[in-house]
Design an enzyme around this catalytic site. Structure first.
Site, PDB file in Angstrom:
ATOM      1  CG  ASP A   1      -7.510  -4.359  -1.571  1.00 33.46           C
ATOM      2  OD1 ASP A   1      -7.839  -5.515  -2.251  1.00 33.46           O
ATOM      3  OD2 ASP A   1      -8.000  -3.925  -0.437  1.00 33.46           O
TER       4      ASP A   1
ATOM      5  CG  ASP B   1      -2.013  -0.952   0.942  1.00 35.81           C
ATOM      6  OD1 ASP B   1      -2.623  -1.102  -0.292  1.00 35.81           O
ATOM      7  OD2 ASP B   1      -2.544  -1.535   1.893  1.00 35.81           O
TER       8      ASP B   1
HETATM    9  N1  GLY Z   1      -7.057  -1.623   0.942  1.00 33.59           N
HETATM   10  C1  GLY Z   1      -7.594  -2.168   2.191  1.00 33.59           C
HETATM   11  C2  GLY Z   1      -9.026  -1.840   2.099  1.00 33.59           C
HETATM   12  O1  GLY Z   1      -9.633  -1.660   1.015  1.00 33.59           O
HETATM   13  O2  GLY Z   1      -9.821  -2.067   3.364  1.00 33.59           O
END
Ligand code: GLY
Length: 369
Positions: free
Chosen positions: A151, A94
């Site tokens: 994601d 992330d």
């Molecule tokens: N990327 C983690 C979420 O969307 O919770």
């Protein structure tokens, strides 16, 4: 409708102009707001994956208003995030969300050279997570060496950006390999997407699917659907390769079929009818992806669906009062775990609402590219 979206953007700007001062005073990066207060991340301090959305929100408002207050607040949060480079242990895939939307936005909008270098540093960290078996590793737990998650399609933009900045194709080539693995392993025949696929870290062969943040194995966690929709759209915008656009359109078609009559978004498209569990963040993300898709394909159904989603949020789930610091209500982090928030205001929901309004108003600086 134009005036409605412009009025909402104006109200959002005014509200954050008031409430962002409290975040600065408390020295935190807002994760959510409750009972008139900002609350920082629930886990991992400033390394938590959502840290970039607050500065991104400030950059969106700065771009709109050119008010130096928003620039200063974005840079305050940016400094807290770059300090995390020295913590390292929590950082994961992330870093795309965290640094493209903070340092990358600063570099894009102001030409700040240090911010550009910090963004390249983050891109190198993301490259370090690539397994040549064919995917970018999501998380750090030793038992999760083979985990890839949908994601991550959003994090790939950081790599495409780094190749454009440096002229070095390694970053974009890596992003393409991960996108192709995602295309093969995550996108289902009906246009829905899985959240987590575990791959064999030695060979890249599929081991199994995990249920992740959705209702159950094989279900459709709505935010995952939205990450896939917008993520493949961004992969197309970064590469112009049609297979990514085809995937985005297919995922969008499935998403559109599941928008509730009131324009809000269930947390999982397969959740029981008896369960009232909404995640408006998913609606905001999907609206942004659909508006980009409309620009690419010219399909009015994409804009219609995006407006239905944004209208749903404006009609039912925006708090313009000072009772809470943020705006969007009924945001839900995960189906089964309420630790990170259920039916509350969560800051990345506010970010995507503001990005969607900026797209509708023609003021979006497109921080993802
Ligand atoms: N990327 C983690 C979420 O969307 O919770």
């Amino acid at each position: 409708m134009q005036n409605r979206y412009e009025e909402a953007a104006r109200q959002a700007t005014q509200k954050f102009r008031r409430t962002a001062e409290a975040a600065a005073r408390e020295g935190l990066i807002p994760y959510k707001s409750e009972e008139g207060r900002w609350i920082g991340s629930p886990y991992d301090g400033n390394s938590w994956w959502t840290g970039g959305f607050w500065p991104a929100l400030m950059w969106q408002l700065y771009e709109r208003e050119k008010d130096e207050f928003f620039l200063a607040e974005a840079r305050r949060a940016e400094k807290l995030l770059t300090d995390e480079f020295r913590v390292f242990r929590y950082l994961n895939h992330d870093v795309g969300f965290m640094y493209l939307l903070s340092c990358g936005a600063d570099a894009k909008l102001t030409g700040n050279e240090q911010a550009r270098q910090d963004t390249l540093h983050a891109a190198s960290l993301l490259m370090g997570r690539f397994n040549p078996a064919g995917y970018i590793r999501a998380w750090n737990h030793p038992a999760q060496a083979g985990y890839a998650i949908i994601d991550c399609m959003m994090n790939l933009s950081l790599l495409f950006w780094a190749s454009r900045q440096t002229g070095d194709p390694r970053f974009a080539n890596t992003a393409r390999i991960h996108a192709d693995t995602s295309l093969r392993e995550f996108v289902r025949p009906d246009g829905s997407v899985s959240h987590i696929i575990e791959l064999d870290p030695e060979t890249g062969a599929r081991v199994r699917e995990h249920a992740g943040q959705g209702y159950c194995l094989g279900s459709q966690w709505s935010r995952g659907q939205a990450w896939g929709l917008y993520g493949f759209t961004l992969a197309y915008l970064n590469t112009r390769e049609k297979r990514y656009l085809d995937a985005a359109v297919k995922i969008a078609d499935n998403f559109r079929r599941h928008i509730r009559p009131d324009g809000l978004t269930d947390c999982d498209f397969c959740q029981p009818d008896t369960e009232e569990r909404i995640d408006n963040i998913a609606g905001g993300i999907a609206a942004c992806g659909l508006l980009e898709l409309e620009k690419i394909t010219g399909d009015p159904a994409c804009r219609e669906a995006a407006e239905k989603l944004v209208n749903g949020l404006l009609d039912h789930c925006c708090d313009w009062t000072d009772a809470r610091c943020g705006i969007l209500t009924k945001c839900t982090a995960s189906y089964h775990d309420d630790g990170a928030g259920r039916h509350t205001n969560i800051t990345y929901g506010d970010y995507f609402l503001v990005e969607a309004l900026a797209k509708l108003n023609g003021t979006d600086p497109m921080l993802w590219l």
